[in-house]
Design an enzyme around this catalytic site. Structure first.
Site, PDB file in Angstrom:
ATOM      1  N   LYS A 162       2.301   1.744   7.376  1.00  0.00           N
ATOM      2  CA  LYS A 162       2.561   0.894   8.437  1.00  0.00           C
ATOM      3  C   LYS A 162       3.723   1.661   9.399  1.00  0.00           C
ATOM      4  O   LYS A 162       4.184   2.779   8.919  1.00  0.00           O
ATOM      5  CB  LYS A 162       3.240  -0.284   7.952  1.00  0.00           C
ATOM      6  CG  LYS A 162       2.452  -1.307   7.430  1.00  0.00           C
ATOM      7  CD  LYS A 162       1.162  -1.641   8.123  1.00  0.00           C
ATOM      8  CE  LYS A 162       1.525  -2.348   9.339  1.00  0.00           C
ATOM      9  NZ  LYS A 162       0.349  -2.969  10.141  1.00  0.00           N
TER      10      LYS A 162
ATOM     11  N   SER B 253     -10.013  -2.360   8.582  1.00  0.00           N
ATOM     12  CA  SER B 253     -10.325  -3.480   9.295  1.00  0.00           C
ATOM     13  C   SER B 253     -11.360  -4.290   8.505  1.00  0.00           C
ATOM     14  O   SER B 253     -11.442  -5.607   8.480  1.00  0.00           O
ATOM     15  CB  SER B 253     -10.861  -3.245  10.909  1.00  0.00           C
ATOM     16  OG  SER B 253      -9.942  -2.727  11.606  1.00  0.00           O
TER      17      SER B 253
ATOM     18  N   TYR C  42      -0.276   4.113  10.702  1.00  0.00           N
ATOM     19  CA  TYR C  42      -0.727   3.208  11.754  1.00  0.00           C
ATOM     20  C   TYR C  42       0.459   3.081  12.612  1.00  0.00           C
ATOM     21  O   TYR C  42       1.961   2.958  12.042  1.00  0.00           O
ATOM     22  CB  TYR C  42      -0.802   1.861  10.962  1.00  0.00           C
ATOM     23  CG  TYR C  42      -2.205   1.903  10.534  1.00  0.00           C
ATOM     24  CD1 TYR C  42      -3.571   1.975  11.197  1.00  0.00           C
ATOM     25  CD2 TYR C  42      -2.485   1.701   9.030  1.00  0.00           C
ATOM     26  CE1 TYR C  42      -4.942   2.235  10.674  1.00  0.00           C
ATOM     27  CE2 TYR C  42      -3.823   1.851   8.574  1.00  0.00           C
ATOM     28  CZ  TYR C  42      -5.049   2.214   9.180  1.00  0.00           C
ATOM     29  OH  TYR C  42      -5.918   2.058   8.694  1.00  0.00           O
TER      30      TYR C  42
ATOM     31  N   GLU D  28      -4.920   4.161  14.262  1.00  0.00           N
ATOM     32  CA  GLU D  28      -5.778   3.656  14.995  1.00  0.00           C
ATOM     33  C   GLU D  28      -6.344   4.041  16.303  1.00  0.00           C
ATOM     34  O   GLU D  28      -7.261   3.679  16.724  1.00  0.00           O
ATOM     35  CB  GLU D  28      -4.985   2.067  15.215  1.00  0.00           C
ATOM     36  CG  GLU D  28      -3.874   2.225  16.184  1.00  0.00           C
ATOM     37  CD  GLU D  28      -2.576   2.874  15.901  1.00  0.00           C
ATOM     38  OE1 GLU D  28      -2.535   3.334  14.951  1.00  0.00           O
ATOM     39  OE2 GLU D  28      -1.554   2.812  16.586  1.00  0.00           O
TER      40      GLU D  28
ATOM     41  N   HIS E 170       0.465   1.398  16.254  1.00  0.00           N
ATOM     42  CA  HIS E 170       0.158   0.084  17.077  1.00  0.00           C
ATOM     43  C   HIS E 170       1.469   0.003  18.115  1.00  0.00           C
ATOM     44  O   HIS E 170       1.972  -1.244  18.244  1.00  0.00           O
ATOM     45  CB  HIS E 170       0.214  -1.219  16.247  1.00  0.00           C
ATOM     46  CG  HIS E 170      -0.814  -1.177  15.238  1.00  0.00           C
ATOM     47  ND1 HIS E 170      -2.450  -1.244  15.742  1.00  0.00           N
ATOM     48  CD2 HIS E 170      -1.064  -0.744  14.030  1.00  0.00           C
ATOM     49  CE1 HIS E 170      -3.157  -1.161  14.528  1.00  0.00           C
ATOM     50  NE2 HIS E 170      -2.669  -0.857  13.592  1.00  0.00           N
TER      51      HIS E 170
ATOM     52  N   ARG F 250       0.903  -1.189  -0.091  1.00  0.00           N
ATOM     53  CA  ARG F 250       0.008   0.060  -0.071  1.00  0.00           C
ATOM     54  C   ARG F 250       0.923   1.262  -0.044  1.00  0.00           C
ATOM     55  O   ARG F 250       2.231   1.116   0.086  1.00  0.00           O
ATOM     56  CB  ARG F 250      -0.939   0.027   1.036  1.00  0.00           C
ATOM     57  CG  ARG F 250      -1.923  -1.042   1.479  1.00  0.00           C
ATOM     58  CD  ARG F 250      -2.845  -1.102   2.429  1.00  0.00           C
ATOM     59  NE  ARG F 250      -2.026  -1.791   3.652  1.00  0.00           N
ATOM     60  CZ  ARG F 250      -2.144  -1.783   4.944  1.00  0.00           C
ATOM     61  NH1 ARG F 250      -3.156  -1.202   5.308  1.00  0.00           N
ATOM     62  NH2 ARG F 250      -1.203  -2.498   5.712  1.00  0.00           N
TER      63      ARG F 250
ATOM     64  N   ILE G  86      -2.939  -9.537  15.611  1.00  0.00           N
ATOM     65  CA  ILE G  86      -1.532  -9.644  16.030  1.00  0.00           C
ATOM     66  C   ILE G  86      -0.806  -8.390  16.051  1.00  0.00           C
ATOM     67  O   ILE G  86       0.162  -8.048  16.614  1.00  0.00           O
ATOM     68  CB  ILE G  86      -1.008 -10.672  14.690  1.00  0.00           C
ATOM     69  CG1 ILE G  86       0.671 -11.034  15.164  1.00  0.00           C
ATOM     70  CG2 ILE G  86      -0.862 -10.174  13.460  1.00  0.00           C
ATOM     71  CD1 ILE G  86       0.506 -12.012  16.558  1.00  0.00           C
ATOM     72  N   ASP G  87      -1.325  -7.123  15.168  1.00  0.00           N
ATOM     73  CA  ASP G  87      -0.808  -5.884  15.147  1.00  0.00           C
ATOM     74  C   ASP G  87      -0.828  -5.370  16.469  1.00  0.00           C
ATOM     75  O   ASP G  87      -0.016  -4.256  16.610  1.00  0.00           O
ATOM     76  CB  ASP G  87      -1.365  -5.045  13.923  1.00  0.00           C
ATOM     77  CG  ASP G  87      -3.022  -5.027  13.971  1.00  0.00           C
ATOM     78  OD1 ASP G  87      -3.524  -5.667  15.007  1.00  0.00           O
ATOM     79  OD2 ASP G  87      -3.556  -4.229  13.638  1.00  0.00           O
TER      80      ASP G  87
ATOM     81  N   VAL H 124      -5.864 -11.859  13.484  1.00  0.00           N
ATOM     82  CA  VAL H 124      -5.863 -10.532  12.748  1.00  0.00           C
ATOM     83  C   VAL H 124      -5.429  -9.412  13.928  1.00  0.00           C
ATOM     84  O   VAL H 124      -4.825  -8.356  13.440  1.00  0.00           O
ATOM     85  CB  VAL H 124      -7.375 -10.003  12.318  1.00  0.00           C
ATOM     86  CG1 VAL H 124      -7.265  -8.820  11.759  1.00  0.00           C
ATOM     87  CG2 VAL H 124      -7.971 -11.302  11.555  1.00  0.00           C
TER      88      VAL H 124
HETATM   89  N1  LIG Z   1      -3.498  -7.745  10.829  1.00  0.00           N
HETATM   90  C1  LIG Z   1      -4.157  -6.726  10.066  1.00  0.00           C
HETATM   91  O1  LIG Z   1      -3.648  -6.433   8.997  1.00  0.00           O
HETATM   92  C2  LIG Z   1      -5.049  -5.850  10.867  1.00  0.00           C
HETATM   93  C3  LIG Z   1      -5.855  -5.139   9.856  1.00  0.00           C
HETATM   94  C4  LIG Z   1      -6.865  -4.064  10.411  1.00  0.00           C
HETATM   95  C5  LIG Z   1      -7.183  -4.208  11.845  1.00  0.00           C
HETATM   96  N2  LIG Z   1      -6.568  -5.333  12.597  1.00  0.00           N
HETATM   97  C6  LIG Z   1      -6.720  -5.474  13.994  1.00  0.00           C
HETATM   98  O2  LIG Z   1      -7.845  -6.107  14.318  1.00  0.00           O
HETATM   99  C7  LIG Z   1      -8.158  -6.178  15.555  1.00  0.00           C
HETATM  100  C8  LIG Z   1      -9.756  -5.673  15.472  1.00  0.00           C
HETATM  101  O3  LIG Z   1      -9.946  -4.605  14.941  1.00  0.00           O
HETATM  102  P1  LIG Z   1     -11.367  -3.788  14.479  1.00  0.00           P
HETATM  103  O4  LIG Z   1     -11.339  -2.577  13.868  1.00  0.00           O
HETATM  104  O5  LIG Z   1     -12.211  -4.922  14.225  1.00  0.00           O
HETATM  105  O6  LIG Z   1     -11.870  -3.147  15.914  1.00  0.00           O
HETATM  106  P2  LIG Z   1     -13.221  -2.660  16.637  1.00  0.00           P
HETATM  107  O7  LIG Z   1     -13.067  -2.003  17.745  1.00  0.00           O
HETATM  108  O8  LIG Z   1     -14.194  -2.444  15.454  1.00  0.00           O
HETATM  109  O9  LIG Z   1     -13.812  -4.244  17.178  1.00  0.00           O
HETATM  110  C9  LIG Z   1     -13.327  -5.037  18.347  1.00  0.00           C
HETATM  111  C10 LIG Z   1     -14.354  -5.745  19.029  1.00  0.00           C
HETATM  112  O10 LIG Z   1     -13.800  -6.388  19.981  1.00  0.00           O
HETATM  113  C11 LIG Z   1     -14.438  -6.278  21.139  1.00  0.00           C
HETATM  114  N3  LIG Z   1     -13.773  -6.862  22.410  1.00  0.00           N
HETATM  115  C12 LIG Z   1     -12.967  -6.459  23.194  1.00  0.00           C
HETATM  116  N4  LIG Z   1     -12.572  -7.003  24.161  1.00  0.00           N
HETATM  117  C13 LIG Z   1     -13.048  -8.375  23.910  1.00  0.00           C
HETATM  118  C14 LIG Z   1     -13.135  -9.745  24.469  1.00  0.00           C
HETATM  119  N5  LIG Z   1     -12.547  -9.893  25.725  1.00  0.00           N
HETATM  120  N6  LIG Z   1     -13.748 -10.614  24.026  1.00  0.00           N
HETATM  121  C15 LIG Z   1     -14.677 -10.508  22.991  1.00  0.00           C
HETATM  122  N7  LIG Z   1     -14.888  -9.228  22.154  1.00  0.00           N
HETATM  123  C16 LIG Z   1     -14.110  -8.354  22.701  1.00  0.00           C
HETATM  124  C17 LIG Z   1     -14.982  -5.014  21.071  1.00  0.00           C
HETATM  125  O11 LIG Z   1     -16.141  -4.876  22.066  1.00  0.00           O
HETATM  126  C18 LIG Z   1     -15.345  -4.573  19.894  1.00  0.00           C
HETATM  127  O12 LIG Z   1     -16.520  -4.940  19.252  1.00  0.00           O
HETATM  128  C19 LIG Z   1      -7.619  -4.823  16.211  1.00  0.00           C
HETATM  129  O13 LIG Z   1      -6.570  -5.345  16.808  1.00  0.00           O
HETATM  130  C20 LIG Z   1      -6.940  -4.149  14.744  1.00  0.00           C
HETATM  131  O14 LIG Z   1      -5.578  -3.377  15.256  1.00  0.00           O
HETATM  132  C21 LIG Z   1      -5.445  -6.006  12.085  1.00  0.00           C
END
Ligand SMILES: NC(=O)c1ccc[n+]([C@@H]2O[C@H](COP(=O)([O-])OP(=O)(O)OC[C@H]3O[C@@H](n4cnc5c(N)ncnc54)[C@H](O)[C@@H]3O)[C@@H](O)[C@H]2O)c1
Length: 366
Positions: A74, A133, A93, A117, A95, A15, A272-273, A270
Site C-alpha cells: 500500500k 483488481s 501502489y 497501478e 494512488h 499482504r 475509493i482508492d 471499489v
Molecule cells: N478498493 C480496492 O481494494 C481496490 C483493489 C483493486 C482495484 N481497485 C480500483 O478499482 C478500480 C477499477 O480497477 P480495474 O483494474 O477494474 O480497472 P480497469 O481499467 O480494468 O477497468 C476500469 C473500466 O472502467 C471503465 N470506465 C472508465 N470511465 C467510465 C465511466 N465513466 N463509466 C463507465 N465505465 C468507465 C473503463 O473503460 C474500464 O473498462 C480502480 O479505481 C482501481 O484502483 C480498488
C-alpha cells in the site's frame, strides 16, 4: 541491489510485497533482500521461511528503508514519511490522485516513486493492477452479498434479499459501473449466485467484446447518467469499478442519485482508492467497514484484497516480480529504457510529477 520489504502498517493490511519464493529468486540473482520481521505472517509466511529463502530479517524499519529499492503493497502512510530520502526507489501502489499530501512528501524528499497501478502495457492493460483488481472484484461481490442480509454483522440492516431469488421471487439486481477487471470479476461472482447483473461501461470496444462472451445473467450496456439513474430504484447492489488510469475516479453519482436507491440496498465503491465514484463515498477500514448515507449501506474499503492475503500476496508477487527483477538487475535507468510499461509506472522522480495523468489529477494541489 539491496531490496527492502517493510511490514505494512495500514489498518489490517495483511499482504506483503513478496513471497519467500520471490525472495529466493531475487537472492539467486545476486541481490540482497531485507525483510521486516513478521512482514509476511498474515499471508502465512514466517520469518523463518524468509530466512530460509535467503533474506536478512530485521526488526528495524529504518534498515529496510536504507535499501536502494523498497517494495511495498500500500501507499506509505504519514508514519512512514520520515523514511523518505533521495536515492530510494519506492515501488508500490500509490494512488496519488487520492493523496496529494503523499505526493508533496515524495516530491520534497527526492524519492523516485513508481506506482504499480500506472505500469501500463502498449495494449492499455495495467498488469500490476489487474491481479489485485480481479481479487477485489470477487471480494466486493462477497461483501455485497453479506451486507444485503438483514443480519450482516454491521449496525445496518440490508434489504434481506437473497441474490439468486427463490422460486417465483425474482433474483436481485446488481449494477456495476465499469467493466474492467474489478467489474467483470464482481459480475461473474454475483451472476454465479443467480443475480441479474447490468454492467455499465464507457468504452465501446470493451462493450462489444464483452457482449460476445459474458455469462447469461450478465448484460453490458453503454454508460450514460440517464441509464444509470433509470436502474438505481430497482438496484439491490451497486458496485463502483470505473477507472481512468492515474486520475481521480469518475464521479458518476451525486447524493440525489444515491437517494433513488432502496433503503438497505448496498453500494460497494471499489474505486475509493482513486477517490471514489460518489459524492457520498469516503474511505472505510476493516475496523469500521460500512456507514449509511441516504438509507444505503456504503462499503468503501480501499484494500479489499487484504481480506484474502494468502491469495493476494501470491498473485501480487507473481505480477510484480519480473519488474522488481528488471529494476534490480539492470538499474532503474536501463530498466526503464528497455521497458516502456515500467516507464509509465514512474509517478514522481527528482521532485517532479512525471506521469501525465497523475500530474493533471493533482494540478493545483501540489
Ligand atoms: N478498493 C480496492 O481494494 C481496490 C483493489 C483493486 C482495484 N481497485 C480500483 O478499482 C478500480 C477499477 O480497477 P480495474 O483494474 O477494474 O480497472 P480497469 O481499467 O480494468 O477497468 C476500469 C473500466 O472502467 C471503465 N470506465 C472508465 N470511465 C467510465 C465511466 N465513466 N463509466 C463507465 N465505465 C468507465 C473503463 O473503460 C474500464 O473498462 C480502480 O479505481 C482501481 O484502483 C480498488
Amino acid at each position: 541491489m539491496r531490496i527492502g520489504v517493510p511490514k505494512e502498517i495500514k489498518n489490517r493490511e495483511h499482504r506483503v510485497a513478496v513471497t519467500p519464493e520471490g525472495v529466493a529468486l531475487l537472492v539467486g540473482a545476486g541481490h540482497k533482500v531485507v525483510v521486516e520481521s513478521r512482514a509476511g505472517i498474515d499471508s502465512a509466511f514466517t520469518d523463518q521461511a524468509y530466512r530460509k529463502a535467503g533474506a536478512f530479517v530485521t526488526d528495524s524499519a529504518d534498515e529496510i528503508w536504507r535499501c536502494e529499492l523498497v517494495i511495498k503493497v500500500k501507499e506509505p502512510l504519514p508514519d512512514e514519511y520520515r523514511h523518505f530520502r533521495k536515492g530510494v526507489i519506492l515501488f508500490t501502489y500509490l494512488h496519488l490522485a487520492a493523496v496529494p499530501e503523499l505526493a508533496r512528501e515524495l516530491m520534497a524528499s527526492g524519492v523516485c516513486a513508481i506506482g504499480y497501478e500506472t505500469v501500463q502495457l502498449e495494449s492499455g492493460r495495467l498488469p500490476l493492477l489487474a491481479p489485485m483488481s480481479q481479487v477485489a472484484g470477487k471480494v466486493a461481490a462477497q461483501l455485497g452479498v453479506q451486507y444485503l442480509q438483514k443480519e450482516n454483522g454491521s449496525p445496518f440492516q440490508g434489504t434481506g434479499r437473497l441474490l439468486g431469488g427463490m422460486g417465483s421471487l425474482n433474483a436481485a439486481r446488481v449494477v456495476i459501473l465499469g467493466a474492467g477487471n474489478v467489474g467483470i470479476n464482481a459480475a461473474e461472482t454475483v451472476a454465479c449466485l443467480g443475480a441479474e447483473v447490468l454492467l455499465l461501461e464507457a468504452n465501446e470496444t470493451r462493450i462489444h467484446t464483452l457482449q460476445q462472451k459474458t455469462h447469461k445473467n450478465i448484460q453490458v450496456h453503454h454508460y450514460t447518467h440517464k441509464n444509470l439513474i433509470g436502474l438505481l430504484p430497482t438496484c439491490d447492489l451497486l458496485i463502483g469499478a470505473a477507472l481512468i488510469p492515474g486520475k481521480h475516479a469518475p464521479m458518476l453519482l451525486q447524493r440525489s442519485d444515491i437517494a433513488l436507491m432502496k433503503a438497505g440496498s448496498v453500494f460497494v465503491d471499489v474505486a475509493i482508492d482513486q477517490g471514489g465514484m460518489s459524492e457520498t463515498s469516503r474511505p472505510t477500514s476493516y475496523e469500521d467497514p460500512v456507514y449509511l448515507e441516504e438509507g444505503v449501506i456504503h462499503c468503501c474499503l480501499p484494500n479489499l484484497p487484504a481480506a484474502v492475503p494468502q491469495t493476494s500476496t501470491a498473485a501480487l508477487t507473481h505480477a510484480t516480480l519480473p519488474y522488481v527483477r528488471k529494476i534490480a538487475d539492470m538499474g532503474l535507468d536501463a530498466a526503464v529504457a528497455s521497458d516502456p510499461s515500467l516507464k509509465l509506472g514512474i509517478n514522481i522522480r527528482d521532485g517532479n510529477i512525471v506521469h501525465e495523468g497523475v500530474r493533471s489529477a493533482l494540478a493545483g494541489q501540489v
